[in-house]
Design an enzyme around this catalytic site. Structure first.
Site, mmCIF file in Angstrom:
data_model
loop_
_atom_site.group_PDB
_atom_site.id
_atom_site.type_symbol
_atom_site.label_atom_id
_atom_site.label_comp_id
_atom_site.label_asym_id
_atom_site.label_seq_id
_atom_site.Cartn_x
_atom_site.Cartn_y
_atom_site.Cartn_z
ATOM 1 N N TYR A 142 0.822 -1.217 0.000
ATOM 2 C CA TYR A 142 0.000 0.000 0.000
ATOM 3 C C TYR A 142 0.856 1.268 0.000
ATOM 4 O O TYR A 142 0.319 2.373 0.058
ATOM 5 C CB TYR A 142 -1.071 -0.007 1.083
ATOM 6 N N LYS A 157 5.028 4.238 4.701
ATOM 7 C CA LYS A 157 5.703 3.247 3.852
ATOM 8 C C LYS A 157 6.047 3.854 2.487
ATOM 9 O O LYS A 157 7.090 3.546 1.909
ATOM 10 C CB LYS A 157 4.830 2.003 3.674
HETATM 11 C C1 HXC Z 1 -7.126 4.798 16.952
HETATM 12 C C2 HXC Z 1 -5.156 4.647 18.105
HETATM 13 C C3 HXC Z 1 -5.208 3.226 18.085
HETATM 14 C C4 HXC Z 1 -6.334 2.618 17.418
HETATM 15 C C5 HXC Z 1 -3.425 3.821 19.140
HETATM 16 N N1 HXC Z 1 -4.022 4.944 18.768
HETATM 17 N N2 HXC Z 1 -4.102 2.736 18.723
HETATM 18 N N3 HXC Z 1 -6.088 5.418 17.538
HETATM 19 N N4 HXC Z 1 -7.255 3.458 16.871
HETATM 20 N N5 HXC Z 1 -6.469 1.289 17.341
HETATM 21 C C6 HXC Z 1 -3.609 6.298 19.066
HETATM 22 C C7 HXC Z 1 -3.658 6.550 20.550
HETATM 23 O O1 HXC Z 1 -4.984 6.828 20.985
HETATM 24 C C8 HXC Z 1 -2.741 7.753 20.719
HETATM 25 O O2 HXC Z 1 -3.353 8.946 20.328
HETATM 26 C C9 HXC Z 1 -1.667 7.468 19.654
HETATM 27 O O3 HXC Z 1 -2.245 6.521 18.734
HETATM 28 C C10 HXC Z 1 -0.428 6.868 20.266
HETATM 29 O O4 HXC Z 1 -0.793 5.727 21.005
HETATM 30 P P1 HXC Z 1 0.166 5.094 22.098
HETATM 31 O O5 HXC Z 1 -0.440 3.811 22.544
HETATM 32 O O6 HXC Z 1 0.521 6.108 23.114
HETATM 33 O O7 HXC Z 1 1.474 4.881 21.202
HETATM 34 P P2 HXC Z 1 2.678 3.921 21.373
HETATM 35 O O8 HXC Z 1 2.751 3.331 22.736
HETATM 36 O O9 HXC Z 1 3.823 4.662 20.868
HETATM 37 O O10 HXC Z 1 2.294 2.703 20.382
HETATM 38 C C11 HXC Z 1 2.443 2.795 19.014
HETATM 39 C C12 HXC Z 1 1.305 2.091 18.279
HETATM 40 C C13 HXC Z 1 1.081 0.646 18.766
HETATM 41 C C14 HXC Z 1 1.629 2.139 16.813
HETATM 42 C C15 HXC Z 1 0.033 2.896 18.513
HETATM 43 O O11 HXC Z 1 0.057 0.037 18.006
HETATM 44 C C16 HXC Z 1 2.317 -0.217 18.664
HETATM 45 O O12 HXC Z 1 3.203 -0.118 19.504
HETATM 46 N N6 HXC Z 1 2.400 -1.121 17.659
HETATM 47 C C17 HXC Z 1 3.588 -1.972 17.467
HETATM 48 C C18 HXC Z 1 3.200 -3.277 16.869
HETATM 49 C C19 HXC Z 1 2.419 -3.190 15.594
HETATM 50 O O13 HXC Z 1 1.579 -2.277 15.408
HETATM 51 N N7 HXC Z 1 2.639 -4.141 14.682
HETATM 52 C C20 HXC Z 1 1.893 -4.232 13.460
HETATM 53 C C21 HXC Z 1 2.786 -4.132 12.306
HETATM 54 S S1 HXC Z 1 1.963 -4.885 10.957
HETATM 55 P P3 HXC Z 1 -4.092 9.964 21.377
HETATM 56 O O14 HXC Z 1 -4.557 11.051 20.497
HETATM 57 O O15 HXC Z 1 -5.194 9.175 22.010
HETATM 58 O O16 HXC Z 1 -3.045 10.391 22.362
HETATM 59 C C22 HXC Z 1 2.029 -3.949 9.635
HETATM 60 C C23 HXC Z 1 1.378 -4.623 8.451
HETATM 61 C C24 HXC Z 1 1.301 -3.785 7.219
HETATM 62 O O17 HXC Z 1 2.544 -2.872 9.657
HETATM 63 C C25 HXC Z 1 0.652 -4.412 5.999
HETATM 64 C C26 HXC Z 1 -0.293 -5.521 6.092
HETATM 65 C C27 HXC Z 1 -0.716 -6.128 4.758
HETATM 66 P P1 NAP Z 2 5.346 -7.017 14.649
HETATM 67 O O1 NAP Z 2 5.780 -8.357 15.154
HETATM 68 O O2 NAP Z 2 4.339 -6.258 15.439
HETATM 69 O O3 NAP Z 2 6.643 -6.149 14.408
HETATM 70 C C1 NAP Z 2 6.774 -4.806 14.749
HETATM 71 C C2 NAP Z 2 8.052 -4.664 15.541
HETATM 72 O O4 NAP Z 2 8.367 -3.289 15.662
HETATM 73 C C3 NAP Z 2 7.956 -5.244 16.943
HETATM 74 O O5 NAP Z 2 9.035 -6.112 17.165
HETATM 75 C C4 NAP Z 2 8.065 -4.023 17.865
HETATM 76 O O6 NAP Z 2 8.788 -4.351 19.052
HETATM 77 C C5 NAP Z 2 8.847 -3.053 16.973
HETATM 78 N N1 NAP Z 2 8.603 -1.657 17.304
HETATM 79 C C6 NAP Z 2 7.413 -1.015 17.408
HETATM 80 N N2 NAP Z 2 7.597 0.262 17.745
HETATM 81 C C7 NAP Z 2 8.940 0.443 17.847
HETATM 82 C C8 NAP Z 2 9.747 1.567 18.176
HETATM 83 N N3 NAP Z 2 9.217 2.764 18.453
HETATM 84 N N4 NAP Z 2 11.098 1.402 18.193
HETATM 85 C C9 NAP Z 2 11.657 0.196 17.906
HETATM 86 N N5 NAP Z 2 10.921 -0.897 17.597
HETATM 87 C C10 NAP Z 2 9.581 -0.773 17.569
HETATM 88 O O7 NAP Z 2 4.720 -7.156 13.181
HETATM 89 P P2 NAP Z 2 5.285 -7.851 11.855
HETATM 90 O O8 NAP Z 2 4.100 -8.364 11.138
HETATM 91 O O9 NAP Z 2 6.409 -8.767 12.140
HETATM 92 O O10 NAP Z 2 5.808 -6.584 11.029
HETATM 93 C C11 NAP Z 2 7.177 -6.439 10.693
HETATM 94 C C12 NAP Z 2 7.319 -5.520 9.509
HETATM 95 O O11 NAP Z 2 6.679 -6.068 8.375
HETATM 96 C C13 NAP Z 2 6.711 -4.131 9.705
HETATM 97 O O12 NAP Z 2 7.518 -3.179 9.061
HETATM 98 C C14 NAP Z 2 5.395 -4.244 8.990
HETATM 99 O O13 NAP Z 2 4.878 -2.996 8.568
HETATM 100 C C15 NAP Z 2 5.815 -5.106 7.816
HETATM 101 N N6 NAP Z 2 4.715 -5.783 7.148
HETATM 102 C C16 NAP Z 2 4.069 -6.785 7.777
HETATM 103 C C17 NAP Z 2 3.042 -7.432 7.117
HETATM 104 C C18 NAP Z 2 2.284 -8.556 7.762
HETATM 105 O O14 NAP Z 2 1.262 -8.962 7.203
HETATM 106 N N7 NAP Z 2 2.717 -9.114 8.884
HETATM 107 C C19 NAP Z 2 2.705 -7.056 5.807
HETATM 108 C C20 NAP Z 2 3.408 -6.016 5.196
HETATM 109 C C21 NAP Z 2 4.423 -5.393 5.877
HETATM 110 P P3 NAP Z 2 8.593 -3.585 20.456
HETATM 111 O O15 NAP Z 2 7.125 -3.647 20.763
HETATM 112 O O16 NAP Z 2 9.450 -4.364 21.398
HETATM 113 O O17 NAP Z 2 9.093 -2.201 20.245
#
Ligand code: HXC
Ligand code: NAP
Length: 265
Positions: A142, A157
């Site tokens: 995307y 991205k």
């Molecule tokens: C709306 C949300 C939300 C949600 C968080 N926020 N989750 N808003 N819906 N579901 C908002 C919060 O309310 C807050 O805003 C702001 O985002 C920051 O939230 P925090 O929890 O304080 O942030 P933080 O602790 O820094 O966490 C970052 C995060 C969290 C991105 C929000 O989800 C995270 O740590 N994710 C890491 C793992 C992850 O997401 N992995 C997925 C990767 S997969 P306000 O305004 O309330 O203060 C991927 C796949 C891509 O990328 C492609 C697939 C095909």
């Molecule tokens: P994931 O396990 O949630 O990986 C995300 C990682 O990022 C976690 O290990 C998390 O560890 C780390 N992270 C989050 N915030 C961070 C920060 N502020 N500083 C340093 N590390 C941080 O998900 P995943 O599916 O393996 O995704 C890995 C990558 O693949 C991502 O770039 C994602 O966008 C991409 N991707 C995934 C998919 C899919 O379908 N799975 C598809 C397309 C692309 P901590 O919580 O310990 O920080």
């Protein structure tokens, strides 16, 4: 990859963990960096138990000082960096009109700014050392597709894709290759919990993949290993999409139905 030093952000979980295990199997010394030691240590231990070398460095990639510390600790314990994988990410589904400034900043901060900080810190070291290096950025299709509900991640991205192409040109004279991998849906805990939490959502995602299944983490790790290896020595500024054909699957439903009707048997 024998003896090369690889930093993998987000290397404790999901795809990053799969890359860390695979790079280690191929002989790299891996440095795992993310916020939570509880995500990093079990993976580092697993690598050591398999006879590899791994270091866990808690790092928030949104903070340039922590990123500089990551590179300094890596140099002190393992030596200069040969490979950087920018894999850390954050994501969640939110309508664009409802997304808060903090929500936008959280995802842009991790994905776009964090990737830049890591590239900058590692790139400086690679340039000074004069022996080249490999940078691999993990994006998503995307970056060039529309994807309602993840405007923050898609924009970030796309920024990383642009950064990949710019660095590929700017740093190639230093022997640094910069590429990206674009995984399709892989059922990691992080992605599943944020993007397809229900069985129904999971089924819909899978049904959009022509191969009709999620990818496996190791299938992304193999592509990553290729891109940072000498098999890809002339590949620079490219994106390798590993998604079972998902992003190409744009055929109108009506044609698919028509195809089924004319198919023999
Ligand atoms: C709306 C949300 C939300 C949600 C968080 N926020 N989750 N808003 N819906 N579901 C908002 C919060 O309310 C807050 O805003 C702001 O985002 C920051 O939230 P925090 O929890 O304080 O942030 P933080 O602790 O820094 O966490 C970052 C995060 C969290 C991105 C929000 O989800 C995270 O740590 N994710 C890491 C793992 C992850 O997401 N992995 C997925 C990767 S997969 P306000 O305004 O309330 O203060 C991927 C796949 C891509 O990328 C492609 C697939 C095909
Ligand atoms: P994931 O396990 O949630 O990986 C995300 C990682 O990022 C976690 O290990 C998390 O560890 C780390 N992270 C989050 N915030 C961070 C920060 N502020 N500083 C340093 N590390 C941080 O998900 P995943 O599916 O393996 O995704 C890995 C990558 O693949 C991502 O770039 C994602 O966008 C991409 N991707 C995934 C998919 C899919 O379908 N799975 C598809 C397309 C692309 P901590 O919580 O310990 O920080």
């Amino acid at each position: 990859m024998g003896g090369q030093v690889a930093i993998i952000t987000g290397g404790g979980t999901g795809l990053g963990k799969a890359m860390a295990l695979e790079f280690s199997r191929l002989g790299a010394r891996v440095v795992l960096a993310s916020r939570k030691l509880e995500n990093l240590e079990p993976t580092a231990r697993e690598i050591r138990d398999r006879g590899g070398e791994a270091l866990a460095v808690p790092t928030d990639v949104r903070d340039p000082a922590q990123v500089d510390n990551l590179v300094a600790r890596t140099a002190a314990e393992f030596g200069p960096v040969d490979i950087l994988v920018n894999n850390a990410a954050g994501n969640f589904i939110c309508p664009a009109e409802n997304l808060s400034v903090n929500g936008w900043n959280a995802v842009l901060g991790i994905v776009l700014h964090g990737t830049f900080y890591c590239c900058r810190a590692v790139g400086r070291q690679m340039i000074e050392r004069g022996q080249g290096g490999k940078i691999l950025n993990v994006i998503a299709t995307y970056a060039w597709n529309g994807n309602p509900g993840t405007i923050h991640s898609a924009a970030a991205k796309a920024g990383v894709l642009s950064l990949t192409r710019t660095l590929a040109v700017e740093w190639a004279p230093y022997g640094i290759r910069t590429n990206a991998v674009a995984p399709g849906p892989v059922d990691t805990e992080g992605a599943a919990s944020q993007l397809w939490a229900s069985p129904e959502a999971s089924r819909v995602v899978r049904s959009q993949v022509p191969l009709n299944r999620f990818g496996r983490p190791e299938e992304i790790a193999w592509a990553a290993a290729y891109l940072v290896s000498d098999y890809a020595a002339y590949v620079n500024g490219e994106v390798l999409t590993v998604d079972g054909g998902a992003w190409l699957n744009k055929g109108m439903f009506v044609y698919r139905q028509a195809l089924e009707q004319v198919r023999p048997g």
